[in-house]
Design a protein around this motif. Structure first.
Motif, short mmCIF file in Angstrom:
data_model
loop_
_atom_site.label_atom_id
_atom_site.label_comp_id
_atom_site.label_asym_id
_atom_site.label_seq_id
_atom_site.Cartn_x
_atom_site.Cartn_y
_atom_site.Cartn_z
N THR A 47 0.86 -1.17 0.00
CA THR A 47 0.00 0.00 0.00
C THR A 47 0.90 1.23 0.00
OG1 THR A 47 -0.12 0.23 2.41
CG2 THR A 47 -1.72 -1.25 1.35
N VAL A 48 0.35 2.36 -0.42
CA VAL A 48 1.17 3.57 -0.51
C VAL A 48 1.71 4.01 0.84
CG1 VAL A 48 0.16 4.45 -2.64
CG2 VAL A 48 -0.95 4.96 -0.45
N LEU A 53 8.91 3.14 4.15
CA LEU A 53 9.67 2.07 4.80
C LEU A 53 10.15 1.03 3.79
CD1 LEU A 53 7.61 1.44 8.06
CD2 LEU A 53 9.93 2.34 7.91
N ALA A 54 9.28 0.64 2.88
CA ALA A 54 9.61 -0.42 1.93
C ALA A 54 10.74 -0.04 0.99
CB ALA A 54 8.37 -0.80 1.13
N GLN A 55 10.82 1.23 0.61
CA GLN A 55 11.82 1.65 -0.37
C GLN A 55 13.25 1.52 0.16
OE1 GLN A 55 13.68 4.85 -0.50
NE2 GLN A 55 13.07 5.46 1.57
N GLU A 93 17.25 -9.03 7.49
CA GLU A 93 16.29 -8.13 8.13
C GLU A 93 15.65 -7.21 7.10
OE1 GLU A 93 14.26 -7.18 11.56
OE2 GLU A 93 15.91 -8.62 11.37
N CYS A 94 14.32 -7.13 7.14
CA CYS A 94 13.61 -6.30 6.18
C CYS A 94 12.24 -5.93 6.71
CB CYS A 94 13.47 -7.01 4.83
SG CYS A 94 12.34 -8.43 4.86
N TYR A 95 11.64 -4.96 6.08
CA TYR A 95 10.26 -4.59 6.37
C TYR A 95 9.35 -5.65 5.76
CZ TYR A 95 5.77 -2.23 6.10
OH TYR A 95 4.44 -1.93 6.22
N CYS A 227 9.80 7.86 -3.76
CA CYS A 227 10.14 6.58 -3.12
C CYS A 227 10.25 5.47 -4.15
CB CYS A 227 9.09 6.22 -2.07
SG CYS A 227 9.13 7.19 -0.56
N HIS A 228 9.29 5.40 -5.04
CA HIS A 228 9.29 4.39 -6.10
C HIS A 228 10.53 4.49 -6.97
CE1 HIS A 228 8.40 2.60 -9.99
NE2 HIS A 228 8.23 3.79 -10.53
#
Length: 259
Positions: A47-48, A53-55, A93-95, A227-228
């Motif tokens: 989700t946006v 965090l994901a980037q 380790e990751c989101y 971010c994308h």
């Protein structure tokens, strides 16, 4: 490289059953430190709200087709996940995207002609059942605190999904999504070409009117686009990680991945 989740049954879910006190009054939900449902998945919906965090961990792309969705790339090829091993243990380790964290639960329509959503679960997950351990899902026939927390999480996810759709609609309105292509070279070898996904067209982004960009800046949409775009640099890191795992593609595989 990436495709949208199965239209008949959501990604990860093998079956769905609505949760109710009559059938599941004695059921509990187990927690787990493994996520086997992620083991062989290379792309997970985002989700946006998760972009910032994901980037930091994944390339953020969009699935191809008429109804694109944002995806976190955990690997560049089908069946390859560089963050979770074959048993679903996190190796780096990751989101973890909310889409994966909500499993085995989700909100779903029980009737096609109704907009009402009901809390459902995947009975094949092994995480919900008549267990001696785990958190009870019902207390005296009423949803327990654990169930209420699960419901709230899923409701928040649905709301984030609506914001994500609005974001995608805005990108489509301005024709900013294009077929993606990434070329990754290795010394002495032909480059590996990855296709089958969508990304923001930076040239068209430069042509967007100033008043629209100001509006996007105020709403936060421009930050999401940034971010994308920044996250795409991580594709080469994911590629290197695949090679270190012994799961590097051959040139032909890379060209047709996700086609």
């Amino acid at each position: 490289m990436a495709s949208a989740p199965n239209a008949n049954l959501p990604l990860f879910y093998k079956s769905l059953q609505p949760l109710n006190s009559n059938q599941h009054g004695n059921f509990s939900a187990r927690t787990t430190d493994k996520a086997p449902w992620l083991a062989n998945e290379h792309a997970v919906p985002l989700t946006v709200e998760e972009f910032p965090l994901a980037q930091r961990h994944f390339p953020i792309i969009f699935s191809s087709g008429e109804n694109p969705v944002p995806l976190a790339l955990m690997g560049l090829n089908e069946g390859v996940n560089t963050f979770f091993d074959a048993e679903g243990t996190m190796t780096r380790e990751c989101y973890v995207p909310a889409y994966a964290r909500r499993y085995p639960f989700l909100l779903a329509k029980l009737q096609a002609d109704s907009d009402q959503l009901s809390l459902c679960f995947d009975p094949s997950s092994g995480l919900v059942g008549e267990f001696e351990d785990g958190q009870a899902l019902f207390t005296d026939g009423q949803p327990s605190e654990a169930t209420q927390n699960v419901l709230k999480f899923n409701e928040n996810f649905e709301q984030a999904g609506m914001k994500t759709k609005a974001f995608i609609d805005e990108l489509k309105k301005h024709d900013l999504l294009m077929d993606g292509e990434v070329s990754i070279s290795r010394e002495g070898q032909q480059p590996f070409i990855y296709r089958g996904f969508s990304m923001v067209n930076q040239e068209k982004l430069k042509e967007v009117r100033g008043d629209v960009l100001r509006q996007w800046n105020q709403s936060g949409l421009l930050t999401l686009v940034t971010c994308h775009l920044i996250s795409l640099d991580l594709m080469r890191e994911i590629f290197s990680r695949q090679l270190s795992m012994g799961k590097g593609p051959v040139a032909q595989e890379a060209e047709t991945a996700g086609a």
